[in-house]
Design a protein around this motif. Structure first.
Motif, PDB file in Angstrom:
ATOM      1  N   UNK A 110       0.897  -1.312  -0.017  1.00  0.00           N
ATOM      2  CA  UNK A 110       0.301   0.172   0.049  1.00  0.00           C
ATOM      3  C   UNK A 110       0.884   1.293  -0.078  1.00  0.00           C
ATOM      4  N   UNK A 111       1.782   1.126   0.745  1.00  0.00           N
ATOM      5  CA  UNK A 111       2.747   2.331   0.913  1.00  0.00           C
ATOM      6  C   UNK A 111       3.622   2.523  -0.467  1.00  0.00           C
ATOM      7  N   UNK A 112       3.831   1.620  -1.196  1.00  0.00           N
ATOM      8  CA  UNK A 112       4.695   1.608  -2.392  1.00  0.00           C
ATOM      9  C   UNK A 112       3.771   2.138  -3.544  1.00  0.00           C
ATOM     10  N   UNK A 113       2.572   1.757  -3.548  1.00  0.00           N
ATOM     11  CA  UNK A 113       1.548   2.062  -4.468  1.00  0.00           C
ATOM     12  C   UNK A 113       0.754   3.299  -4.394  1.00  0.00           C
ATOM     13  N   UNK A 114       0.708   3.551  -2.845  1.00  0.00           N
ATOM     14  CA  UNK A 114       0.025   4.948  -2.457  1.00  0.00           C
ATOM     15  C   UNK A 114      -1.243   4.859  -2.350  1.00  0.00           C
ATOM     16  N   UNK A 115      -1.847   3.426  -1.735  1.00  0.00           N
ATOM     17  CA  UNK A 115      -3.267   2.996  -2.056  1.00  0.00           C
ATOM     18  C   UNK A 115      -3.753   2.777  -0.360  1.00  0.00           C
ATOM     19  N   UNK A 116      -4.922   2.966  -0.264  1.00  0.00           N
ATOM     20  CA  UNK A 116      -5.598   2.470   0.891  1.00  0.00           C
ATOM     21  C   UNK A 116      -5.311   1.212   1.078  1.00  0.00           C
ATOM     22  N   UNK A 117      -5.104   0.726   2.324  1.00  0.00           N
ATOM     23  CA  UNK A 117      -4.814  -0.787   2.572  1.00  0.00           C
ATOM     24  C   UNK A 117      -6.192  -1.577   2.525  1.00  0.00           C
ATOM     25  N   UNK A 118      -7.231  -0.929   2.917  1.00  0.00           N
ATOM     26  CA  UNK A 118      -8.474  -1.669   2.692  1.00  0.00           C
ATOM     27  C   UNK A 118      -8.980  -1.973   1.368  1.00  0.00           C
ATOM     28  N   UNK A 119      -8.639  -0.998   0.424  1.00  0.00           N
ATOM     29  CA  UNK A 119      -9.114  -1.211  -1.149  1.00  0.00           C
ATOM     30  C   UNK A 119      -7.963  -2.248  -1.481  1.00  0.00           C
ATOM     31  N   UNK A 120      -6.668  -2.099  -1.381  1.00  0.00           N
ATOM     32  CA  UNK A 120      -5.648  -2.776  -1.717  1.00  0.00           C
ATOM     33  C   UNK A 120      -6.302  -4.467  -1.340  1.00  0.00           C
ATOM     34  N   UNK A 121      -6.344  -4.483  -0.037  1.00  0.00           N
ATOM     35  CA  UNK A 121      -6.622  -5.939   0.600  1.00  0.00           C
ATOM     36  C   UNK A 121      -7.491  -6.494  -0.283  1.00  0.00           C
ATOM     37  N   UNK A 122      -8.729  -5.770  -0.595  1.00  0.00           N
ATOM     38  CA  UNK A 122      -9.992  -6.535  -1.511  1.00  0.00           C
ATOM     39  C   UNK A 122      -9.418  -6.809  -2.765  1.00  0.00           C
ATOM     40  N   UNK A 123      -8.428  -5.959  -3.436  1.00  0.00           N
ATOM     41  CA  UNK A 123      -8.197  -6.225  -4.580  1.00  0.00           C
ATOM     42  C   UNK A 123      -6.823  -7.088  -4.647  1.00  0.00           C
TER      43      UNK A 123
END
Length: 134
Positions: free
Chosen positions: A38-51
């Motif tokens: 998430x940090x590397x991609x600048x994404x929210x962890x919740x959204x990233x986890x779902x993906x």
């Protein structure tokens, strides 16, 4: 732009452009926690986890418990490596077509602008900083 890339990727590899990025991170950096990705991609962890769960369901990566109860370690599978190897030439062609369509300077300006916006989004605005608690 995402729709343009998705049209090419889904037809060639079955993956969406947004699904390729986490696979690239895992390929380049090795196993990572969801927090690190998430940090590397600048994404929210919740959204990233779902993906990431969707990619796990298709066998492209494994998600296992990390060092403690709060962390999950994500690893690219052999199937994920193969899917990424199949998708990268499509990415390169799509990138070349995009540059040809809009011109190198305009494309570079777009990337620079998007990078700047992403950086601003990650930074905390001064008016939003919390005052220290006594």
């Amino acid at each position: 732009m995402t729709n343009y890339y998705d049209d090419l990727f889904v037809a060639a590899s079955g993956l969406r452009a947004t699904q390729i990025t986490p696979l690239v991170v895992l390929y380049l950096a090795g196993p990572q926690t969801i927090h690190e990705i998430a940090g590397r991609l600048g994404l929210d962890r919740t959204t990233l986890t779902r993906n990431l769960r969707l990619l796990e369901d298709t066998g492209l990566l494994d998600i296992e418990p990390g060092d403690d109860q709060r962390t999950r370690l994500v690893t690219l599978t052999g199937t994920g490596r193969k899917a990424l190897r199949n998708a990268l030439p499509v990415w390169e062609r799509a990138q070349a077509q995009m540059v040809q369509s809009v011109g190198q300077k305009r494309f570079q300006d777009l990337l620079t602008g998007l990078t700047g916006l992403a950086q601003l989004a990650r930074e905390e605005l001064p008016s939003e900083r919390k005052e220290p608690q006594p």
